[in-house]
Scaffold this motif. Structure first.
Motif, PDB file in Angstrom:
ATOM      1  N   ARG A 199     -51.627  12.469  29.317  1.00  0.00           N
ATOM      2  CA  ARG A 199     -52.047  12.618  27.923  1.00  0.00           C
ATOM      3  C   ARG A 199     -51.551  13.941  27.347  1.00  0.00           C
ATOM      4  NH1 ARG A 199     -58.243  11.669  25.885  1.00  0.00           N
ATOM      5  NH2 ARG A 199     -58.188  12.856  23.954  1.00  0.00           N
ATOM      6  N   ASP A 200     -51.705  15.015  28.121  1.00  0.00           N
ATOM      7  CA  ASP A 200     -51.247  16.329  27.657  1.00  0.00           C
ATOM      8  C   ASP A 200     -49.735  16.357  27.473  1.00  0.00           C
ATOM      9  OD1 ASP A 200     -53.874  17.131  27.800  1.00  0.00           O
ATOM     10  OD2 ASP A 200     -53.652  18.195  29.720  1.00  0.00           O
ATOM     11  N   ALA A 201     -48.999  15.720  28.413  1.00  0.00           N
ATOM     12  CA  ALA A 201     -47.534  15.709  28.315  1.00  0.00           C
ATOM     13  C   ALA A 201     -47.072  14.926  27.100  1.00  0.00           C
ATOM     14  CB  ALA A 201     -46.930  15.114  29.583  1.00  0.00           C
ATOM     15  N   ALA A 202     -47.728  13.800  26.822  1.00  0.00           N
ATOM     16  CA  ALA A 202     -47.362  12.990  25.656  1.00  0.00           C
ATOM     17  C   ALA A 202     -47.593  13.763  24.368  1.00  0.00           C
ATOM     18  CB  ALA A 202     -48.173  11.701  25.648  1.00  0.00           C
ATOM     19  N   ALA A 203     -48.762  14.388  24.252  1.00  0.00           N
ATOM     20  CA  ALA A 203     -49.073  15.140  23.043  1.00  0.00           C
ATOM     21  C   ALA A 203     -48.105  16.301  22.840  1.00  0.00           C
ATOM     22  CB  ALA A 203     -50.513  15.649  23.107  1.00  0.00           C
ATOM     23  N   ALA A 204     -47.792  17.012  23.929  1.00  0.00           N
ATOM     24  CA  ALA A 204     -46.883  18.153  23.822  1.00  0.00           C
ATOM     25  C   ALA A 204     -45.481  17.710  23.409  1.00  0.00           C
ATOM     26  CB  ALA A 204     -46.834  18.904  25.154  1.00  0.00           C
ATOM     27  N   ALA A 205     -44.995  16.602  23.992  1.00  0.00           N
ATOM     28  CA  ALA A 205     -43.651  16.116  23.663  1.00  0.00           C
ATOM     29  C   ALA A 205     -43.577  15.676  22.203  1.00  0.00           C
ATOM     30  CB  ALA A 205     -43.267  14.959  24.589  1.00  0.00           C
ATOM     31  N   LEU A 206     -44.601  14.986  21.727  1.00  0.00           N
ATOM     32  CA  LEU A 206     -44.617  14.529  20.330  1.00  0.00           C
ATOM     33  C   LEU A 206     -44.697  15.715  19.374  1.00  0.00           C
ATOM     34  CD1 LEU A 206     -47.026  11.478  20.742  1.00  0.00           C
ATOM     35  CD2 LEU A 206     -44.570  11.369  20.220  1.00  0.00           C
ATOM     36  N   ASP A 207     -45.505  16.710  19.723  1.00  0.00           N
ATOM     37  CA  ASP A 207     -45.624  17.891  18.870  1.00  0.00           C
ATOM     38  C   ASP A 207     -44.307  18.653  18.793  1.00  0.00           C
ATOM     39  OD1 ASP A 207     -48.257  17.322  18.332  1.00  0.00           O
ATOM     40  OD2 ASP A 207     -49.075  18.709  19.828  1.00  0.00           O
ATOM     41  N   ARG A 208     -43.630  18.801  19.924  1.00  0.00           N
ATOM     42  CA  ARG A 208     -42.335  19.501  19.926  1.00  0.00           C
ATOM     43  C   ARG A 208     -41.313  18.761  19.078  1.00  0.00           C
ATOM     44  NH1 ARG A 208     -43.445  20.222  25.468  1.00  0.00           N
ATOM     45  NH2 ARG A 208     -42.109  18.439  25.956  1.00  0.00           N
ATOM     46  N   ALA A 209     -41.374  17.432  19.112  1.00  0.00           N
ATOM     47  CA  ALA A 209     -40.418  16.621  18.350  1.00  0.00           C
ATOM     48  C   ALA A 209     -40.817  16.475  16.886  1.00  0.00           C
ATOM     49  CB  ALA A 209     -40.297  15.241  18.998  1.00  0.00           C
ATOM     50  N   GLY A 210     -41.970  17.006  16.509  1.00  0.00           N
ATOM     51  CA  GLY A 210     -42.415  16.905  15.125  1.00  0.00           C
ATOM     52  C   GLY A 210     -42.848  15.504  14.735  1.00  0.00           C
ATOM     53  N   ILE A 211     -43.302  14.705  15.720  1.00  0.00           N
ATOM     54  CA  ILE A 211     -43.735  13.333  15.450  1.00  0.00           C
ATOM     55  C   ILE A 211     -45.256  13.304  15.329  1.00  0.00           C
ATOM     56  CG2 ILE A 211     -43.835  10.978  16.354  1.00  0.00           C
ATOM     57  CD1 ILE A 211     -41.239  11.520  17.837  1.00  0.00           C
ATOM     58  N   PRO A 212     -45.791  12.953  14.189  1.00  0.00           N
ATOM     59  CA  PRO A 212     -47.249  12.868  14.058  1.00  0.00           C
ATOM     60  C   PRO A 212     -47.795  11.746  14.925  1.00  0.00           C
ATOM     61  CG  PRO A 212     -46.194  11.921  12.132  1.00  0.00           C
ATOM     62  CD  PRO A 212     -45.100  12.544  12.946  1.00  0.00           C
ATOM     63  N   TRP A 213     -48.993  11.917  15.442  1.00  0.00           N
ATOM     64  CA  TRP A 213     -49.583  10.910  16.298  1.00  0.00           C
ATOM     65  C   TRP A 213     -51.087  10.870  16.100  1.00  0.00           C
ATOM     66  CZ3 TRP A 213     -53.033  12.740  20.047  1.00  0.00           C
ATOM     67  CH2 TRP A 213     -52.965  14.120  20.316  1.00  0.00           C
ATOM     68  N   ARG A 214     -51.658   9.741  16.502  1.00  0.00           N
ATOM     69  CA  ARG A 214     -53.103   9.583  16.460  1.00  0.00           C
ATOM     70  C   ARG A 214     -53.553   8.946  17.763  1.00  0.00           C
ATOM     71  NH1 ARG A 214     -54.614   4.241  15.379  1.00  0.00           N
ATOM     72  NH2 ARG A 214     -52.872   2.887  14.764  1.00  0.00           N
ATOM     73  N   LEU A 215     -54.725   9.288  18.214  1.00  0.00           N
ATOM     74  CA  LEU A 215     -55.265   8.713  19.434  1.00  0.00           C
ATOM     75  C   LEU A 215     -55.875   7.361  19.086  1.00  0.00           C
ATOM     76  CD1 LEU A 215     -55.430   9.531  22.394  1.00  0.00           C
ATOM     77  CD2 LEU A 215     -57.704  10.447  21.946  1.00  0.00           C
ATOM     78  N   ALA A 216     -55.126   6.291  19.385  1.00  0.00           N
ATOM     79  CA  ALA A 216     -55.543   4.949  18.989  1.00  0.00           C
ATOM     80  C   ALA A 216     -56.453   4.283  20.011  1.00  0.00           C
ATOM     81  CB  ALA A 216     -54.311   4.070  18.767  1.00  0.00           C
ATOM     82  N   PHE A 217     -56.423   4.752  21.256  1.00  0.00           N
ATOM     83  CA  PHE A 217     -57.218   4.097  22.299  1.00  0.00           C
ATOM     84  C   PHE A 217     -57.410   5.063  23.458  1.00  0.00           C
ATOM     85  CE2 PHE A 217     -57.671   1.673  26.213  1.00  0.00           C
ATOM     86  CZ  PHE A 217     -58.578   0.678  25.873  1.00  0.00           C
ATOM     87  N   THR A 218     -58.630   5.160  23.944  1.00  0.00           N
ATOM     88  CA  THR A 218     -58.901   5.939  25.155  1.00  0.00           C
ATOM     89  C   THR A 218     -59.651   5.064  26.147  1.00  0.00           C
ATOM     90  OG1 THR A 218     -60.983   6.809  24.260  1.00  0.00           O
ATOM     91  CG2 THR A 218     -58.990   8.140  23.937  1.00  0.00           C
ATOM     92  N   SER A 219     -59.414   5.323  27.433  1.00  0.00           N
ATOM     93  CA  SER A 219     -60.044   4.533  28.488  1.00  0.00           C
ATOM     94  C   SER A 219     -60.353   5.445  29.668  1.00  0.00           C
ATOM     95  CB  SER A 219     -59.105   3.406  28.927  1.00  0.00           C
ATOM     96  OG  SER A 219     -59.619   2.734  30.069  1.00  0.00           O
ATOM     97  N   PRO A 220     -61.418   5.156  30.407  1.00  0.00           N
ATOM     98  CA  PRO A 220     -61.709   5.949  31.601  1.00  0.00           C
ATOM     99  C   PRO A 220     -60.846   5.568  32.797  1.00  0.00           C
ATOM    100  CG  PRO A 220     -63.374   4.259  31.325  1.00  0.00           C
ATOM    101  CD  PRO A 220     -62.484   4.179  30.117  1.00  0.00           C
ATOM    102  N   ASP A 221     -60.132   4.439  32.697  1.00  0.00           N
ATOM    103  CA  ASP A 221     -59.328   4.001  33.844  1.00  0.00           C
ATOM    104  C   ASP A 221     -58.054   3.309  33.381  1.00  0.00           C
ATOM    105  OD1 ASP A 221     -59.954   1.252  33.225  1.00  0.00           O
ATOM    106  OD2 ASP A 221     -61.894   1.564  34.202  1.00  0.00           O
ATOM    107  N   LEU A 222     -57.190   3.024  34.345  1.00  0.00           N
ATOM    108  CA  LEU A 222     -55.900   2.427  34.030  1.00  0.00           C
ATOM    109  C   LEU A 222     -56.006   0.981  33.574  1.00  0.00           C
ATOM    110  CD1 LEU A 222     -53.312   3.680  36.690  1.00  0.00           C
ATOM    111  CD2 LEU A 222     -53.318   4.070  34.222  1.00  0.00           C
ATOM    112  N   GLY A 223     -57.007   0.266  34.034  1.00  0.00           N
ATOM    113  CA  GLY A 223     -57.134  -1.129  33.647  1.00  0.00           C
ATOM    114  C   GLY A 223     -57.210  -1.300  32.141  1.00  0.00           C
ATOM    115  N   GLY A 224     -58.060  -0.493  31.496  1.00  0.00           N
ATOM    116  CA  GLY A 224     -58.181  -0.558  30.052  1.00  0.00           C
ATOM    117  C   GLY A 224     -56.916  -0.112  29.350  1.00  0.00           C
TER     118      GLY A 224
END
Length: 329
Positions: A199-224
């Motif tokens: 999650r941290d790597a995704a957010a950092a990469a998007l921020d560096r690239a200047g791509i706006p993002w929103r957290l559309a889904f969170t899950s406690p495990d990989l299944g979700g």
């Protein structure tokens, strides 16, 4: 009909070369010269009575007969190695507590633990599938004997760094979500609950690239997370190990998404010199990870060897170097 008995050493070189994408690399792995491996492959084709390889660009690809041989070779080698372990460890007794990241449950649970249990029926195994922080805490406190976790292994007293795996953007196998980035539309990000390295790597990469993002889904495990990605709700970040059928790893630059870093993988031990049951299971885990790790990272193919380059049909180029033990012979 003449009876053919295949040489297991030859089959091991064949399987290793296909899995590594290079018979030059396989020669080093199995402790032979490239010319010796070439001779082994020639012998194997003669015994098979049909070509196992065909030209594919500057390299080689398996024929239909080669694909069939590969499947049987893997089964024969697995049975051979299981028999060797069973005979050597017939009196082995004890207790092993293993911790796994969720990514490796399907990769290791049925195959590795099944083989270990059959070979060492007197050894009791306990397995805990959990997130990184819990695994590290448990192995450090002695509540786990082994833990396979993301990280370089430096944060625990007896961690061994095995590999670095490229992180990948993951989307629906049925097609990418409807996101174009037009007019500043934020990218829908799917993630595991914090704290999470991916999650941290995704957010950092998007921020560096200047791509706006929103957290559309969170899950406690990989299944979700996999269910949301398969449904096309957005993009997530993981390695390509353990991906279910409903999702796929995107190619570099696909959908306009930025590059991602690599993530280390380590095997942690509660003791510097573990008992024999723990050491045996650790070696089996490392061996079993070789193929999925090589596929996930994309083996760098060597040139110059007449049988060096094999199209193995999986994986993309990555940045990892596998540091596990060699295969037993």
């Amino acid at each position: 009909m003449e009876r053919v008995t295949f040489d297991l050493d030859v089959l091991r070189s064949f399987v290793t070369g296909v899995e590594l994408g290079s018979f030059a690399r396989a020669a080093s792995r199995v402790g032979r010269s490239t010319s010796a491996v070439s001779a082994q492959l020639k012998k194997l084709e003669e015994q098979a009575g049909t070509p196992l390889f065909r030209k594919a660009g500057r390299g080689l690809a398996l024929t239909e007969a080669g694909e069939t041989m590969l499947a049987y070779a893997r089964r024969l080698l697995e049975l051979n190695d299981e028999a060797a372990a069973a005979v050597r460890g017939v009196d082995l007794e004890g207790w092993v507590r293993l911790g796994l990241q969720q990514d490796f449950g399907d990769v290791l649970l049925s195959g590795v633990l099944g083989r270990f249990s059959r070979a060492h029926p007197r050894v009791r195994i306990e397995v805990r599938v959990a997130r990184n922080a819990e695994l590290l805490e448990r192995v450090t406190s002695g509540r786990l004997d082994l833990a396979l976790a993301w990280g370089d292994g430096m944060g625990a007293p007896h961690g061994e760094r095995l590999a670095e795996l490229p992180m990948r953007w993951i989307g629906s196998a049925a097609g990418c979500p409807a996101w174009t980035g037009a007019e500043g539309e934020p990218l829908p990000l799917l993630a595991i609950e914090a704290p999470c390295r991916f999650r941290d790597a995704a957010a950092a990469a998007l921020d560096r690239a200047g791509i706006p993002w929103r957290l559309a889904f969170t899950s406690p495990d990989l299944g979700g997370l996999w269910a949301a990605a398969a449904a096309g709700l957005g993009f997530t970040v993981r390695t390509s190990i353990g991906l279910p059928a409903g999702v796929r790893a995107l190619g570099p630059g696909e959908a306009g998404l930025p590059a991602l870093p690599a993530l280390p993988l380590a095997l942690h031990k509660a003791e510097a010199e573990p008992g024999l049951p723990t050491a045996r299971l650790a070696a089996l885990v490392v061996q079993a990870l070789q193929r999925p790790v090589e596929i996930a990272r994309g083996a760098q193919r060597e040139r110059g060897d007449p049988v060096a380059d094999v199209v193995a049909g999986a994986g993309s180029r990555g940045v990892a170097t596998w540091k596990g033990g060699g295969e037993s012979r």
